[in-house]
Design a protein around this motif. Structure first.
Motif, short mmCIF file in Angstrom:
data_model
loop_
_atom_site.label_atom_id
_atom_site.label_comp_id
_atom_site.label_asym_id
_atom_site.label_seq_id
_atom_site.Cartn_x
_atom_site.Cartn_y
_atom_site.Cartn_z
N TYR A 167 0.85 -1.20 0.00
CA TYR A 167 0.00 0.00 0.00
C TYR A 167 0.89 1.25 0.00
O TYR A 167 2.02 1.23 0.50
CB TYR A 167 -0.89 0.04 1.24
CG TYR A 167 -1.94 -1.04 1.30
CD1 TYR A 167 -3.23 -0.83 0.82
CD2 TYR A 167 -1.65 -2.28 1.86
CE1 TYR A 167 -4.20 -1.81 0.88
CE2 TYR A 167 -2.61 -3.28 1.92
CZ TYR A 167 -3.88 -3.04 1.44
OH TYR A 167 -4.84 -4.02 1.50
N HIS A 168 0.34 2.32 -0.56
CA HIS A 168 1.02 3.62 -0.52
C HIS A 168 0.03 4.67 -0.05
O HIS A 168 -1.17 4.59 -0.36
CB HIS A 168 1.57 4.00 -1.90
CG HIS A 168 2.55 3.02 -2.46
ND1 HIS A 168 3.80 2.81 -1.92
CD2 HIS A 168 2.46 2.16 -3.51
CE1 HIS A 168 4.44 1.90 -2.61
NE2 HIS A 168 3.65 1.47 -3.58
N VAL A 179 2.59 -1.34 6.50
CA VAL A 179 1.93 -2.48 5.87
C VAL A 179 2.17 -3.73 6.71
O VAL A 179 3.30 -4.04 7.10
CB VAL A 179 2.46 -2.69 4.44
CG1 VAL A 179 1.79 -3.89 3.78
CG2 VAL A 179 2.23 -1.43 3.60
N GLN A 180 1.07 -4.45 7.01
CA GLN A 180 1.13 -5.67 7.80
C GLN A 180 0.71 -6.86 6.93
O GLN A 180 0.01 -6.70 5.93
CB GLN A 180 0.18 -5.56 9.01
CG GLN A 180 0.41 -4.33 9.89
CD GLN A 180 1.62 -4.48 10.78
OE1 GLN A 180 2.17 -5.56 10.90
NE2 GLN A 180 2.04 -3.39 11.39
N THR A 181 1.14 -8.05 7.35
CA THR A 181 0.77 -9.28 6.64
C THR A 181 -0.02 -10.18 7.58
O THR A 181 0.44 -10.50 8.68
CB THR A 181 2.01 -10.02 6.14
OG1 THR A 181 2.77 -9.15 5.29
CG2 THR A 181 1.62 -11.26 5.35
N GLY A 182 -1.23 -10.57 7.16
CA GLY A 182 -2.06 -11.44 7.97
C GLY A 182 -1.59 -12.88 7.91
O GLY A 182 -0.70 -13.25 7.13
N ARG A 183 -2.19 -13.73 8.74
CA ARG A 183 -1.80 -15.15 8.77
C ARG A 183 -2.05 -15.84 7.45
O ARG A 183 -1.35 -16.78 7.09
CB ARG A 183 -2.58 -15.85 9.89
CG ARG A 183 -2.16 -15.42 11.28
CD ARG A 183 -2.91 -16.20 12.34
NE ARG A 183 -2.52 -15.80 13.69
CZ ARG A 183 -3.02 -16.33 14.79
NH1 ARG A 183 -3.97 -17.27 14.71
NH2 ARG A 183 -2.61 -15.91 15.98
N ILE A 208 -5.18 9.79 0.26
CA ILE A 208 -5.45 8.78 -0.76
C ILE A 208 -4.61 7.54 -0.45
O ILE A 208 -3.38 7.61 -0.37
CB ILE A 208 -5.11 9.29 -2.18
CG1 ILE A 208 -5.93 10.53 -2.52
CG2 ILE A 208 -5.36 8.19 -3.21
CD1 ILE A 208 -7.41 10.29 -2.58
N LEU A 209 -5.31 6.41 -0.26
CA LEU A 209 -4.63 5.14 0.00
C LEU A 209 -4.65 4.33 -1.29
O LEU A 209 -5.71 4.12 -1.89
CB LEU A 209 -5.34 4.38 1.12
CG LEU A 209 -4.72 3.05 1.54
CD1 LEU A 209 -3.33 3.26 2.12
CD2 LEU A 209 -5.61 2.33 2.54
N ARG A 219 -1.04 -3.68 -11.19
CA ARG A 219 -2.31 -2.96 -11.20
C ARG A 219 -2.55 -2.38 -9.81
O ARG A 219 -2.03 -2.88 -8.81
CB ARG A 219 -3.46 -3.90 -11.57
CG ARG A 219 -3.42 -4.36 -13.04
CD ARG A 219 -4.51 -5.39 -13.29
NE ARG A 219 -4.58 -5.79 -14.69
CZ ARG A 219 -5.44 -5.31 -15.57
NH1 ARG A 219 -6.32 -4.39 -15.18
NH2 ARG A 219 -5.45 -5.72 -16.81
N SER A 220 -3.37 -1.33 -9.77
CA SER A 220 -3.59 -0.66 -8.48
C SER A 220 -5.03 -0.19 -8.37
O SER A 220 -5.75 -0.06 -9.35
CB SER A 220 -2.64 0.53 -8.33
OG SER A 220 -2.88 1.50 -9.33
N GLY A 221 -5.43 0.08 -7.14
CA GLY A 221 -6.75 0.64 -6.83
C GLY A 221 -6.59 1.65 -5.71
O GLY A 221 -5.65 1.56 -4.91
N THR A 222 -7.48 2.62 -5.66
CA THR A 222 -7.36 3.67 -4.65
C THR A 222 -8.65 3.85 -3.86
O THR A 222 -9.74 3.47 -4.31
CB THR A 222 -7.00 5.02 -5.30
OG1 THR A 222 -8.04 5.39 -6.22
CG2 THR A 222 -5.68 4.95 -6.03
N ALA A 223 -8.51 4.44 -2.68
CA ALA A 223 -9.65 4.80 -1.83
C ALA A 223 -9.30 6.09 -1.11
O ALA A 223 -8.13 6.35 -0.80
CB ALA A 223 -9.97 3.69 -0.83
#
Length: 376
Positions: A167-168, A179-183, A208-209, A219-223
């Motif tokens: 993420y940026h 940025v974290q990584t889940g199990r 903007i995330l 590829r990317s997406g934003t919110a």
């Protein structure tokens, strides 16, 4: 003696039938989204079948528990794509990185059954998407730096390296992310406060995330992340001036406006609601002569003014907000009563000699008269 022989022969035929049907699984791997008509492999050659007999032997291809995306050309023995394959539709869950189409090829004369397994390989045909295009966070301006806040993560139907990688965050002096990584390997981001907020300086922060996958090309997406800064009572009321000088005529009627005080508070809500009051340094006489409206800050005439009795009134007014831990500001006011001609001259005779002799000398004092007027 005949009956046991028949049974033995029947058993031999059954075993032979099973043997002809059963075969090892033939495995193929193809990328999703192949064009219609694309050839996967020459199935007849791989299975050791004579292409010329495929029609006579009524070759049939069945897909187990799936739509028929593939078929066999009975003239060439080629396995080809009938309809574009979307891996995410066939295998909607990401519990396994593998996705298969399982097929059965059957022939007659003699009966033969082959198991075919086609692995659908993922391509990066999906961009990461957030569940919500806009997220709102309410953060108090009293929040210490270093505090963490969870953000909505992005999802990507693709798997492996084609799924969300990182993420940026748009540039901000107040926030960054970690940025974290889940199990399960999924990626999510925590918003971290790096600098203390000041609502009076900036009440809303628009961030903007961006979620980026690991595909090539990526590829990317934003919110949008909208941070609303909640107010704390960190500002005291402030008057327009610290000292006010007011002149008023002594004949001003009761209720006349002397001055309309105004104090402002940069906070909001109850933290900016102000009440006005006299301080302990304001004399009782002043408070009896002038009325202070606690809500508006208006000072009006309350008692009779008389220049000849009292000419200057000094008062101190305090403005206090309604915050949980209230803060206050103060100002001083000097009211000068101006004189008007509301008094008659007064004459008094200090001494008087009567009668007087007719031969009294010139410039002889006969009487001393004193004239006074209370007005200025």
């Amino acid at each position: 003696m005949m009956e046991p022989v028949k049974r033995y022969v029947l058993l031999v035929l059954l075993l032979s039938f099973v043997y002809n049907i059963s075969a090892s699984v033939t495995h193929y791997s193809i990328p999703e989204e192949m064009k219609e008509g694309s050839v996967v492999a020459n199935l007849a050659a791989d299975l050791g079948l004579d292409v010329k007999t495929l029609n006579q032997r009524k070759m049939r291809l069945d897909i187990i528990a799936n739509k028929k995306y593939l078929d066999v050309n009975k003239e060439t023995g080629e396995l080809y794509v009938v309809e574009k394959i979307d891996r995410e539709n066939i295998c909607p869950t990401k519990s396994s990185a593998s996705c298969y189409l399982r097929l059965e090829v059957s022939l007659e004369n003699p009966e033969r059954l082959f198991n075919i397994e086609v692995e659908i390989l993922d391509i990066n045909d999906n961009a990461p998407q957030f569940r919500r295009d806009v997220s709102y966070l309410d953060i108090s301006e009293a929040t210490p730096k270093g505090e963490r806040f969870s953000l909505s993560n992005a999802v990507d139907p693709d798997v492996g390296t084609n799924s969300v990688k990182t993420y940026h965050l748009s540039e901000s002096e107040y926030f960054n992310i970690e940025v974290q990584t889940g199990r399960d390997g999924s990626k999510f981001a925590d918003l971290i406060l790096r600098k203390t907020l000041d609502r009076e300086k900036q009440a809303v922060h628009n961030l903007i995330l961006t979620a980026v996958d690991g595909g090539t090309p990526a590829r990317s997406g934003t919110a949008s992340v909208i941070v609303r800064v909640l107010d704390t009572n960190d500002n005291a009321p402030v008057f327009d001036k610290s000292i006010y000088n007011v002149n008023i005529m002594e004949n001003s009627p009761i209720g006349s406006l002397v001055i309309d005080l105004n104090a402002t508070d940069l906070d909001e809500g109850s933290n900016s609601d102000i009440i006005y009051s006299y301080s302990l340094y304001t004399s009782e006489k002043t408070q009896e002569t002038f009325n202070l409206n606690p809500s508006s800050g208006e000072i009006t005439v309350k008692g009779t003014l008389n220049y000849e009795d009292f000419r200057i009134y000094d008062m101190e007014v305090i403005a206090t907000d309604h915050g949980a831990n209230s803060l206050s500001g103060q100002c001083t006011i000097k009211i000068v009563v101006e004189d008007m001609n509301d008094n008659h001259p007064e004459i008094s005779i200090k001494s008087f000699q009567s009668p007087v002799n007719e031969n009294i000398e010139l410039d002889t004092v006969i009487a001393v008269v004193s004239v006074s007027d209370k007005d200025s």
